[in-house]
Design a protein around this motif. Structure first.
Motif: not given
Lengths: 112, 111
Positions: A9, A88, A90, A103-106, A108, B38, B41-43
């Motif tokens: 993550r 970030l 994705f 999308f996935g949660n990403g 960072r 969005q 910081g989130k998707s």
């Protein structure tokens, strides 16, 4: 219940290191994508894959490579990380053409 | 001209009001249009897809598409503070893999 899971993550790495970001999905979609997001620049496509044997470059593929290990897994590697790859990231999937992206949660990523 | 343009905002609306978010696109052959929400910081989360001219409603959200004028909009009725987020417009051209995203409009719903 994440259908598209990204690991890690968060990641901090140093310039010059090779790193891998992983993505797995349980949606059963053939199409998978990697995007990066930067403030003011929106989402930009790095690579995409329509099946295990099909890998294509997106608009900003320089400095990146990918591997489609299985229908459900699509990994992104940074060959030699540089600070302007701080962003970030994705992973996304889609069912077919004209279907929405999921999308996935990403991840960072910070490159120091 | 950017391929997909959105006003960056912030767009501020009072709680309970209608928020109107707009998006214009340059590829006249575009066939598929998507709105995502969005949080910082989130998707991106899919709100709605729209493919035909006209309105499409889903709960408090209505998407409007006008291909002749090349714009797509999102209306949020009875806006809530939890709707405060950045809203991304995405467009996919005909017969292409490519999803083009706008840079998003930041919405602030004031309690």
């Amino acid at each position: 219940d994440a259908d598209v899971t990204q690991t890690p993550r968060n990641r901090i790495t140093k310039t010059g290191k090779r790193i891998m970001l992983e993505c797995s999905q349980t949606k059963g979609h053939d199409r998978m994508y990697w995007y990066r997001q930067d403030p003011g620049l929106g989402l930009r496509l790095i690579y995409y894959s329509f099946d295990v044997k099909d890998i294509n470059k997106g608009e900003i593929s320089d400095g990146y490579s990918v591997s489609r290990q299985a229908q459900a897994k699509f990994s992104l590697s940074l060959e030699s990380a540089i600070p302007n790859q701080t962003a970030l990231y994705f992973c996304a999937t889609s069912e077919a053409n004209n279907s929405p992206l999921h999308f996935g949660n990403g991840t960072r990523l910070t490159v120091t | 001209q950017k391929e997909v343009e959105q006003n960056s905002g912030p767009l501020s609306v009072p709680e309970g009001a209608i928020a109107s978010l707009n998006c214009t696109y340059s590829d006249r052959g575009s066939q598929s249009f998507f709105w995502y929400r969005q949080y910082s910081g989130k998707s991106p989360e899919l709100i709605m897809s729209i493919y035909s001219n006209g309105d499409k409603e889903d709960g408090r959200f209505t998407a409007q598409l006008n291909k002749a004028s090349q714009y797509v909009s999102l209306l949020i009725r009875d806006s809530q503070p939890s709707d405060s987020a950045t809203y991304l417009c995405a467009v996919q051209g005909s017969g292409t893999y490519k999803y083009i995203f706008g840079t998003g409009t930041r919405l602030k719903v004031l309690a």
